[in-house]
Design a protein around this motif. Structure first.
Motif, PDB file in Angstrom:
ATOM      1  N   GLN A   1      -1.157  10.238  -4.593  1.00 15.31           N
ATOM      2  CA  GLN A   1      -0.295  10.686  -3.493  1.00 15.31           C
ATOM      3  C   GLN A   1       0.700   9.589  -3.112  1.00 15.31           C
ATOM      4  O   GLN A   1       1.877   9.856  -2.864  1.00 15.31           O
ATOM      5  N   ARG A   2       0.220   8.348  -3.077  1.00 20.11           N
ATOM      6  CA  ARG A   2       1.121   7.247  -2.692  1.00 20.11           C
ATOM      7  C   ARG A   2       2.191   7.037  -3.759  1.00 20.11           C
ATOM      8  O   ARG A   2       3.359   6.779  -3.452  1.00 20.11           O
ATOM      9  N   LEU A   3       1.793   7.156  -5.027  1.00 21.74           N
ATOM     10  CA  LEU A   3       2.758   7.022  -6.121  1.00 21.74           C
ATOM     11  C   LEU A   3       3.825   8.120  -6.022  1.00 21.74           C
ATOM     12  O   LEU A   3       5.023   7.852  -6.172  1.00 21.74           O
ATOM     13  N   GLU A   4       3.392   9.310  -5.741  1.00 23.74           N
ATOM     14  CA  GLU A   4       4.322  10.444  -5.628  1.00 23.74           C
ATOM     15  C   GLU A   4       5.337  10.177  -4.502  1.00 23.74           C
ATOM     16  O   GLU A   4       6.535  10.423  -4.647  1.00 23.74           O
TER      17      GLU A   4
ATOM     18  N   THR B   1       0.850  -1.181   0.000  1.00 21.33           N
ATOM     19  CA  THR B   1       0.000   0.000   0.000  1.00 21.33           C
ATOM     20  C   THR B   1       0.895   1.244   0.000  1.00 21.33           C
ATOM     21  O   THR B   1       0.557   2.258  -0.580  1.00 21.33           O
ATOM     22  N   PHE B   2       2.010   1.143   0.704  1.00 21.06           N
ATOM     23  CA  PHE B   2       2.963   2.261   0.800  1.00 21.06           C
ATOM     24  C   PHE B   2       2.241   3.538   1.235  1.00 21.06           C
ATOM     25  O   PHE B   2       2.332   4.570   0.575  1.00 21.06           O
TER      26      PHE B   2
ATOM     27  N   ARG C   1      11.247  -3.966  -8.190  1.00 19.65           N
ATOM     28  CA  ARG C   1      10.115  -3.153  -8.653  1.00 19.65           C
ATOM     29  C   ARG C   1       9.176  -2.928  -7.481  1.00 19.65           C
ATOM     30  O   ARG C   1       8.667  -3.890  -6.889  1.00 19.65           O
ATOM     31  N   LEU C   2       8.929  -1.686  -7.192  1.00 22.36           N
ATOM     32  CA  LEU C   2       7.967  -1.349  -6.154  1.00 22.36           C
ATOM     33  C   LEU C   2       6.619  -1.116  -6.827  1.00 22.36           C
ATOM     34  O   LEU C   2       6.516  -0.296  -7.738  1.00 22.36           O
ATOM     35  N   VAL C   3       5.629  -1.863  -6.403  1.00 26.76           N
ATOM     36  CA  VAL C   3       4.316  -1.804  -7.056  1.00 26.76           C
ATOM     37  C   VAL C   3       3.260  -1.321  -6.058  1.00 26.76           C
ATOM     38  O   VAL C   3       2.755  -2.111  -5.251  1.00 26.76           O
ATOM     39  N   PRO C   4       2.947  -0.028  -6.069  1.00 25.69           N
ATOM     40  CA  PRO C   4       1.885   0.450  -5.182  1.00 25.69           C
ATOM     41  C   PRO C   4       0.533  -0.149  -5.617  1.00 25.69           C
ATOM     42  O   PRO C   4       0.234  -0.194  -6.810  1.00 25.69           O
TER      43      PRO C   4
END
Ligand code: ATP
Length: 203
Positions: A52-55, A8-9, A33-36
Motif C-alpha cells: 500500500q505504501r509503495l502504491e 516510512t511514507f 530516489r524515494l526508498v520506502p
C-alpha cells in the motif's frame, strides 16, 4: 550525483515531496530516489502494508521524471538499515558516484545511534532538511560544509544543512486527521488521497 530519501511514507505527503524537490534543485541532483522502508528500526511498525505504501509513493511521483521510486527495501526481509540500502545502491551505481542521503532534521538528531553511522558516511553524504520547530543540532561538526559544490568532489563523508520550504506536515498528523474523520486534503497529492479513500486506510 543523486539524492536518496528513505522513509516510512505512511502516507507520503507534501512535506516529503516539496522539500525533496527543494534539495534536488538547490544541489542540482540528477534524481531523487524515494526508498520506502519495510521495517524502520527506530519507530513503531507502519499501519499500512509495504504494498500500500509503495502504491501511494508511486502515485505521488508518477508525473515527475526527477523522482524515482526504489522498492529494494520492500523486497528485502528484516530491518531496513540505511547502511544496507547504501551498500546495495553502491553495487548498482558503482563506487564513485556521489550519493546524498537526504533526511529531515528530526531524523538526523538520532543519527549517532543509527546502525553503523561511520560506514554510512563512508558511503554517502548527508543532506539535512530543517523541519519546523527543530533546534540546531551539533553533530559531526568537522564534516559540515556550506558549499554544495564540494559534495560533487567526493562520493560521501560530508554533511550539508539545506534550507527547504517549511511545511509543518507529518504522516502522524495526517493519520490522526483521518482517524478523527477529518480531511487531510491539500496536505498530500490528490492521487494519494484517492488510494487512501478507496482502501479505507487509517480509519
Ligand atoms: P511520521 O509522522 O509517521 O513519523 P513523517 O511525516 O516524519 O512520518 P517519514 O516517512 O518518517 O515521514 O519521513 C521520511 C523522511 O522525510 C525523514 O527523514 C523525515 O525527517 C523527512 N520529513 C518528513 N516530513 C517532513 C517535512 N514536513 N519537512 C521536512 N522533512 C520531512
Amino acid at each position: 550525483m543523486i539524492g536518496v530519501l528513505g522513509g516510512t511514507f505512511d502516507p507520503i505527503h507534501y512535506g516529503h515531496l516539496r522539500t525533496a524537490l527543494d534539495v534536488q534543485q538547490a544541489l542540482g541532483l540528477d534524481e531523487i530516489r524515494l526508498v520506502p522502508l519495510r521495517d524502520p528500526p527506530h519507530r513503531d511498525a507502519p499501519l499500512t502494508t509495504p504494498r500500500q505504501r509503495l502504491e501511494m509513493v508511486q502515485a505521488a511521483v508518477e508525473s515527475n521524471p526527477l523522482f524515482h521510486v526504489d522498492d529494494r527495501e520492500l523486497r528485502r526481509d528484516g530491518k531496513s538499515y540505511s547502511v544496507d540500502t547504501l551498500r546495495s545502491l553502491r553495487q548498482e551505481l558503482g563506487d564513485t558516484l556521489p550519493i546524498c542521503l537526504v533526511m529531515g532534521s528530526d531524523a538526523f538528531r538520532g543519527f549517532a545511534d543509527w546502525h553503523q553511522p561511520e560506514n554510512i558516511l563512508e558511503l554517502a553524504h548527508l543532506v539535512i532538511m530543517q523541519r519546523p520547530g527543530e533546534a540546531p543540532i551539533d553533530l559531526y561538526r568537522q564534516r559540515i560544509t556550506n558549499d554544495p559544490a564540494q559534495l560533487k568532489t567526493q562520493r560521501g563523508g560530508l554533511i550539508l544543512f539545506q534550507a527547504v520550504t517549511q511545511l509543518e506536515i507529518s504522516a502522524t498528523g495526517i493519520r490522526s486527521l483521518i482517524a478523527k474523520g477529518r480531511s487531510p486534503r491539500y496536505l498530500l497529492p490528490k492521487r494519494v488521497l484517492k488510494i487512501i479513500e478507496a482502501q479505507g486506510l487509517y480509519r
